[in-house]
Design an enzyme around this catalytic site. Structure first.
Site, short mmCIF file in Angstrom:
data_model
loop_
_atom_site.label_atom_id
_atom_site.label_comp_id
_atom_site.label_asym_id
_atom_site.label_seq_id
_atom_site.Cartn_x
_atom_site.Cartn_y
_atom_site.Cartn_z
N GLN A 205 24.93 -28.61 56.88
CA GLN A 205 24.43 -27.39 56.26
C GLN A 205 23.70 -27.75 54.96
OE1 GLN A 205 25.88 -25.86 53.32
NE2 GLN A 205 24.69 -23.98 53.41
N ASN A 207 23.76 -27.23 51.78
CA ASN A 207 24.44 -27.67 50.56
C ASN A 207 25.03 -29.07 50.66
OD1 ASN A 207 24.88 -24.45 50.29
ND2 ASN A 207 24.92 -25.43 48.29
N LYS A 208 25.10 -29.61 51.86
CA LYS A 208 25.83 -30.86 52.05
C LYS A 208 25.00 -32.07 51.62
CE LYS A 208 29.22 -28.46 53.61
NZ LYS A 208 28.66 -27.11 53.60
N ILE A 209 25.66 -33.25 51.60
CA ILE A 209 25.03 -34.46 51.05
C ILE A 209 23.77 -34.82 51.81
CG2 ILE A 209 25.35 -36.92 50.60
CD1 ILE A 209 28.33 -36.29 50.10
#
Length: 424
Positions: A205, A207-209
């Site tokens: 998603q 927001n992920k790294i």
């Protein structure tokens, strides 16, 4: 760069930082022509579905599965539509069903619990410790004859105590699910997170790294878990993967589209570089705050394996809630986005007592599923994990973007040290 005005910004002084922090989308901000070219390649092939298109060719989703599993050090990988889908497929892989209890931390995104509920399982809450990840001792204390698995969640990019958690699980005959949504690429004792338990689940998603906007991955070394996850994520997965008739189980559709897989493949190649950038910036920030922290009785979040920390966040504990709530707005006034991690009145779906529909056991069915399938009386209380609430209520959180410049770090340290000296 230093300011001449020694007053805190909250008291009318000049903020230490003139600009806001870079957006905290590590992989998202790294998107460039490589992802664009990968997407165009898929579009031009007209193969948007992993199994076929107008022309023969290789599936990007299949390529991603092989590359991701290899990068994380496992035999099998499975590409799905989201991190929640990954958890559901992973839980199905280990055989979680109606009434089965899964122990998980009281501090995690609500999807960790929702995935258990979606399969008819029963989430059981356990405390976190100073690492803000699952406390193995409390997890063991919550085991009942109905417990089938422990979910270890690597929150805010840091590894759980996987040695202790796996030990507890093995002694009690339980499975271990790793929710690695916030810790792509992290490790514990030299092994990538997600590869230490029975099954690892990841999110892509935004927001992920690393990110494809959405999407998720499942990894495992267990062929049977992989087969079950494959069948669950694809209604025809048993046929498409030549699974023997005797092993066939029904499934639903959680397949990753080729466009997402194309982006994720490029992002995977960037993962280690993003981690290196965040780790260096966190090291500088933590070192620059160490002196004032020591003098003021401030402690940093415990990191169970510093080498394996993804370093997406710097978290420290104030001596009491009042000092945390005093310092946080002063940091914000300096243009340093560091907030208290738990407010009783601010709903945050990362904290169990704010999981409103779960705490109320609100159900999609008149019978009250899945709690009607529980094999003992289950009640959730707002105060059932007091240690978790105490830690989060004293914790200040600062994102560590890989895009922070040397000036950003210098200004941040100037402002944060000034605030902590005056108000901690």
């Amino acid at each position: 760069m230093t300011t001449q005005d020694s007053r805190l910004a909250i008291h009318g002084g000049t903020p230490a930082r003139s600009q806001p922090f870079p957006p905290m989308y590590p992989g998202g901000m790294a998107i460039d022509q490589q992802e664009e070219q990968a997407v165009l390649e898929v579009l031009r092939s007209k193969r948007l579905f992993r199994y076929y298109g107008p022309n023969p060719g290789l599936s990007k989703a299949a390529e991603l599965e092989r590359a991701f599993a290899a990068h994380m050090g496992t035999r099998y990988g499975l590409a799905v539509t989201s991190g929640t889908a990954a958890l559901m497929a992973g839980l199905q892989g280990i055989g979680i069903g109606p009434g089965d209890e899964v122990i998980l931390p009281a501090y995690t995104w609500i999807a960790s619990a929702s995935a258990v509920l979606a399969l008819g399982g029963i989430p059981v809450l356990a405390e976190v410790d100073e690492s803000l990840t699952l406390d193995p001792a409390d997890a063991e204390a919550k085991i009942t004859p109905h417990t089938k698995a422990i979910m270890a969640v690597h929150m805010r990019g840091a590894p759980c105590r996987m040695d202790a958690i796996v030990d507890v699980a093995r002694r009690h005959g339980l499975k271990v699910v790793e929710d690695t949504a916030q810790a792509d690429g992290g490790s514990f004792q030299g092994k990538r997170l997600g590869s230490l338990g029975d099954v690892g689940c990841f999110s892509l998603q935004f927001n992920k790294i690393i990110t494809a906007g959405e999407g998720g991955m499942v990894i495992t070394n267990d062929e049977q878990i992989w087969k079950r996850a494959v069948m669950y994520h694809d209604v025809a997965g048993s046929l498409r993967n030549d699974i023997p008739r005797a092993e066939m189980v029904w499934g639903i559709n959680l397949r990753m589209p080729e466009l997402l897989a194309a982006v994720a493949l490029v992002q995977l190649r960037k993962l280690d570089g993003i981690l290196e950038a965040m780790r260096e910036r966190k090291r500088l920030l933590k070192a620059g705050l160490a002196d004032v922290a020591r003098r003021k009785g401030i402690t940093f979040r415990e990191i169970t394996d510093p080498e394996g920390d993804t370093s997406i966040a710097l978290i420290w504990f104030m001596p009491e809630r009042a000092s945390a709530e005093r310092v946080a707005p002063a940091l914000e006034a300096e243009n340093i986005p560091a907030g208290v991690m738990y407010h009783p009145d601010h709903v945050d779906y990362h904290i169990y007592c704010h999981w409103l529909p779960i705490m109320a056991q609100a159900s999609w069915t008149p019978a009250g599923a899945p709690w009607c399938w529980a094999r003992r009386d289950i009640r959730y209380r707002q105060d059932e994990c007091p240690r978790t609430l105490d830690l989060l209520g004293r914790a200040l959180h600062m994102d560590v973007s890989p895009l922070l410049s040397n000036d950003d770090i210098e200004e941040t340290l100037e402002g944060a040290n000034r605030v902590l000296e005056a108000l901690a």
